[in-house]
Design an enzyme around this catalytic site. Sequence first.
Site, PDB file in Angstrom:
ATOM      1  N   CYS A  13      -2.016  -3.702  17.067  1.00  0.00           N
ATOM      2  CA  CYS A  13      -1.468  -4.670  18.019  1.00  0.00           C
ATOM      3  C   CYS A  13      -2.576  -5.576  18.528  1.00  0.00           C
ATOM      4  CB  CYS A  13      -0.753  -3.947  19.152  1.00  0.00           C
ATOM      5  SG  CYS A  13       0.417  -4.987  20.025  1.00  0.00           S
ATOM      6  N   ARG A  48      -6.170   1.901  21.463  1.00  0.00           N
ATOM      7  CA  ARG A  48      -6.367   2.100  22.904  1.00  0.00           C
ATOM      8  C   ARG A  48      -5.019   1.995  23.619  1.00  0.00           C
ATOM      9  NH1 ARG A  48      -9.975  -2.119  25.004  1.00  0.00           N
ATOM     10  NH2 ARG A  48      -9.190  -3.341  23.271  1.00  0.00           N
ATOM     11  N   LYS A 206      -8.731 -12.048  -1.713  1.00  0.00           N
ATOM     12  CA  LYS A 206      -7.557 -12.905  -1.941  1.00  0.00           C
ATOM     13  C   LYS A 206      -7.484 -13.347  -3.399  1.00  0.00           C
ATOM     14  CE  LYS A 206      -7.670 -14.368   2.871  1.00  0.00           C
ATOM     15  NZ  LYS A 206      -8.289 -15.326   3.811  1.00  0.00           N
TER      16      LYS A 206
END
Lengths: 450, 450
Positions: A13, A48, A206
């Site tokens: 996140c 966290r 990539k």
Amino acid sequence: MRTRPLKVALLGCGVVGTEVARIMTTHADDLAARIGAPVELAGVAVRRPSKVREGIDPSLITSDATALVKRGDIDVVVEVIGGIEPARTLITTAFEHGAGVVSANKALLAEDGSALHAAAEKYGRDLYYEAAVAGAIPLVRPLRESLAGDKVNRVLGIVNGTTNFILDKMDTSGAGYSEALDEATALGYAEADPTADVEGFDAAAKAAILAGIAFHTRVKIGEVHREGITEVTAADIASARRMGCTVKLLAICERAADGRSVTARVHPAMIPLSHPLASVREAYNAVFVEAEAAGQLMFYGPGAGGSPTASAVLGDLVAVCRNIVGATTGPGESAYTRLPVSPMGDVVTRYHISLDVADKPGVLAQVATVFAEQDVSIDTVRQQSRNSGSGDEVGIEQSGGGRRVGGSGEASLVVVTHRAPDAALSGTVEALRKLDTVRGVASIMRVEGE
Amino acid sequence: MRTRPLKVALLGCGVVGTEVARIMTTHADDLAARIGAPVELAGVAVRRPSKVREGIDPSLITSDATALVKRGDIDVVVEVIGGIEPARTLITTAFEHGAGVVSANKALLAEDGSALHAAAEKYGRDLYYEAAVAGAIPLVRPLRESLAGDKVNRVLGIVNGTTNFILDKMDTSGAGYSEALDEATALGYAEADPTADVEGFDAAAKAAILAGIAFHTRVKIGEVHREGITEVTAADIASARRMGCTVKLLAICERAADGRSVTARVHPAMIPLSHPLASVREAYNAVFVEAEAAGQLMFYGPGAGGSPTASAVLGDLVAVCRNIVGATTGPGESAYTRLPVSPMGDVVTRYHISLDVADKPGVLAQVATVFAEQDVSIDTVRQQSRNSGSGDEVGIEQSGGGRRVGGSGEASLVVVTHRAPDAALSGTVEALRKLDTVRGVASIMRVEGE
């Protein structure tokens, strides 16, 4: 519309994950309409868990990513952690427990994409990863699907925004590499440790992914020839300008002329200012795809950043969810051609070589002889005395081998070759270094996009 | 891999159809590997069955397209006839008889796409049409799938190669419209009857399709505001140049600022030379897509021609065949937003207006008053005496309303406005025409891409 919501687990996140979660909430109705079922954020694994995350229900947060992907009620796992482990194990575990996976993890896909695809296939799940290459720019899907009836021969692109920002800055302001890197860091375009970007690792990952998809084969990051931009100097950029070129870090994937092998490489190269890639500024990305029937296509857009990457992740999320609703899966790995990856020495291209030479008669003759012995044909030579600012470009046919270079002391000689194999060029450079009259090889740069 | 081949019926064997048939034969192994089943050309419906068609088994040729699509053993029908009928009936019949459909028919999709989608859904078949918009450039798939998790706010593009060739020619050579059209015709870029291209019908069909997909609604070609390029003069192009612009025929699809409606329009417009669309040359196409999260994406490539269009058709053919092998279908029509299409009067943009005016005191004051009364704010005014070659650009604030225009006789006045609704601009032009001092409105052109 099915009413039971599809459950999504978000792994990671950070900048991208936060944006994925935000859009899933704010655009829930649109996503439901497009999928044919509501979609619900069912858990968010973070390092966290105590950190407050605006807009995310704290009860969804967990530090136990493994438990989250093993829950059994999760339909899709969105992996935006990055890196090899624990991402690899989490993705495999997700497949084992019945979830499809959307990943933005270029390093992992380039390192171990085939094993992940095999796991997805074994468990009958989807693995989508549009966000792993060039952020929001649709590339994986166009290559896998839009061009599925065509034969791609070449992919040539700017796929790293950090290095493009730095090179663009050097080109527009005349700044040196360090100065431009400092500015990129200050503006948030370069990370505190810029190695992955400036040494070309990110672009090489990539390139491996793009080459594999484009040529329906397997290319690992270790098979991609890689040179970063740390050696690019202001003099190189100025020299490129004199040739009507600019310098870009390019990812180039090519099918060999005989069709029996492929190459993938990342290195700085000069491209003509008239080439559309030359005008790709700042941190933007752009990729050219050359296909047999389609001709030359270009895809351009923001190659990184939270929102653009989230856009790509969510496009994949909608696709995987639609497939689940339709009780199907999308196209899996297509690696049936099993084309070998040739070494860099087999790559054929043009070269721009700057030599520091003794400013005395016979030098050009010696240099030209070395090129001829290695079967590297010279296009133009530009000679320049150290105390003269302007170059004098001469076709090698006109100048002949015996033309005198400058007067006395040091001079520079810029040679641009015709197309030659990289191995021949390396042999040429090695031989040039042995000449007494050649004081040093100031720079070697490939010339592309002509 | 499944061994029973998928059977394909080809409707139409012109430039595109011939190329589709050729690639299906020459690349049969690749197509089979990518689909997971062999694919076989099972019939080709043409108008003139007696014509010899190289590379196509004569026994496959038929003039009875209806019988072909009704055969019952056909898995996919590829429709490259074009036009409304008999294409529409044939496609519907194909669905009824169990086939999926790949179409390149922009006119039909723009006219009756919803009915076709409904028929596809009723019979549980696929309808794919990447080739209907901008040839080989992947646009339908990126909009329908890659951006399925994002919110598209604007599509702005050059989607007609013929008109781009003509305008590019006018721009680079200074030629007038007729001369440039003649050259386009001679080189095969314009058809004998160029109406569909030069009057913007072709671009309007594409705009309708793009707007529908981008905004998840239904837009019919009749709802697209359409202006062609036949009125564009060499003077317009020269005037654009003086503003640092060029003239392009643009298709523009926008979501209204309040999000409650959309607009779709095709018209010539000035765009700044610095805009990437300004450098799209000859018959190339390029489309900008602006999405909330992704930002600005551009897709560029050949917008027409046998091979590029065949590439798009074959990409769709592979997708439809894969779906059949997987016993599923791809995404159908997504029109859940049901946003109304607003009239042109609601479009807000900038304008470049050339007026022929009396060369006497007070003219600018009169003209400026008309703009003010219609609430159209002026950005710059350039005045020019008929016998003087150079313009004099002044900010309206500096020039004031009372500034004298030229000396005596005729002058031209070029006004560039700030953003204003199209209806207000129309009102302004109507009022300007009534002024004694305005001899004529030489041209009105919108300014986009700033």
